[in-house]
Scaffold this active site. Structure first.
Site, PDB file in Angstrom:
ATOM      1  CB  SER A 146      -0.852  -0.005   1.274  1.00  0.00           C
ATOM      2  OG  SER A 146      -1.379   1.277   1.542  1.00  0.00           O
ATOM      3  CE1 TYR A 206      -4.322  -2.026   4.973  1.00  0.00           C
ATOM      4  CE2 TYR A 206      -3.287   0.030   4.293  1.00  0.00           C
ATOM      5  CZ  TYR A 206      -3.919  -1.161   3.974  1.00  0.00           C
ATOM      6  OH  TYR A 206      -4.135  -1.485   2.650  1.00  0.00           O
TER       7      TYR A 206
END
Ligand SMILES: NC(=O)c1ccc[n+]([C@@H]2O[C@H](COP(=O)([O-])OP(=O)(O)OC[C@H]3O[C@@H](n4cnc5c(N)ncnc54)[C@H](O)[C@@H]3O)[C@@H](O)[C@H]2O)c1
Length: 262
Positions: A154, A167
């Site tokens: 990501s 995350y």
């Protein structure tokens, strides 16, 4: 369609929904046989899938491609091993492993996030990629004719994102794990790369895309005149899994419409 993956077999984890579904479908369109590995067979509720009444493997088969579903939780290495065994039994060998399965609990800052959220996020997003890569690379080495690993990280693995500490940590781990593993794998002609998507419209992000204020902010921060869709991620994966990526390894490919360029 250019049959870039003709004769290849790919496993895509998290293939039932969102990015994984687009990756599996694209790979099948390019000629690969696909093992769709997920904890659930049907697409997640709240996604943006075309033909959401069909599972990914049914959709691929409906389009004339080869695909099977295996129930597989990426946090369990034995279940990954069993997905690889299915690839070999059904299609002859494994050529491509896409470690896409991942979770995002919520936007929450470091003071409010829980220990449980931290552990779960690291377990699925980072240990899951470790499990998938380790088993696939062992299989590739045994087969002796190279292979390709694509890990879905990501932009949160490249820059700090506000209210995403667990995350971002998990995805930063994926990016540097990819680089380190690429070094070990290069002598075996096994490519290990990562794709780093920005915000993409899937079930994972639906509640934020449906929030008008958030959507406005996101659009303003994204130089490209539209936001991301799963096909953008699938196309990047195709580059890294396909024949034109032979000498690309240890790379983290950003797919974010320019969001992180400034
Ligand atoms: N959507 C985004 O904006 C975005 C941005 C950057 C990165 N990503 C990454 O892309 C990947 C896919 O995300 P998405 O947006 O398609 O999400 P999604 O929630 O739409 O799909 C994720 C899929 O993974 C499956 N899954 C979840 N836990 C699993 C497990 N333990 N084992 C096997 N399968 C599991 C789910 O069942 C689901 O089918 C994730 O790694 C995510 O972190 C997404």
């Amino acid at each position: 369609m250019t049959d870039q993956l003709s004769g290849q077999t790919a496993i895509v984890t998290g293939a039932s929904s969102g990015n994984g579904r687009a990756i599996a479908k694209t790979f099948a369109e390019e000629g690969a046989a696909v093992v769709c590995a997920d904890i659930i067979e049907d697409p997640r509720e709240g996604g943006y899938e075309d033909k959401s009444e069909l599972t990914t493997h049914d959709l691929i088969q409906e389009n004339g491609g080869d695909a099977v579903f295996v129930e597989c939780d990426v946090t369990d290495r034995e279940q990954i091993r069993s997905a690889i065994d299915t690839a070999v039994d059904e299609f002859g060998q494994l050529d491509i492993m896409v470690n896409n399965a991942g979770i995002f609990t919520r936007l929450v800052d470091i003071t409010e996030t829980t220990q449980e959220e931290w552990h779960k996020t690291i377990e699925v997003n980072l240990t899951g990629v470790w499990n998938g890569t380790k088993e696939a690379v062992e299989q590739f080495v045994e087969q002796g004719n190279g292979g390709k690993v694509v890990n879905i990280a990501s932009i949160g693995g490249l820059v700090g994102l506000q209210a995403e500490p667990a995350y971002s940590a998990s995805k930063g781990g994926v990016v540097n794990f990819t680089r380190a593993t690429a070094l070990d794998c290069a002598p075996h002609e096994i490519n290990v790369n990562a794709v780093c998507p920005g915000w993409i419209s899937t079930a994972m992000t639906r509640e934020y895309f449906d929030d008008d204020e958030f959507w406005e902010q996101l659009s303003e921060s994204t130089p490209w005149p539209r936001l991301g869709v799963p096909q953008d991620v699938a196309d990047a994966c195709l580059i890294l899994a396909g024949p034109y990526a032979e000498w690309i390894t240890g790379h983290a490919l950003t797919v974010d419409g320019g969001y992180t360029t400034r």
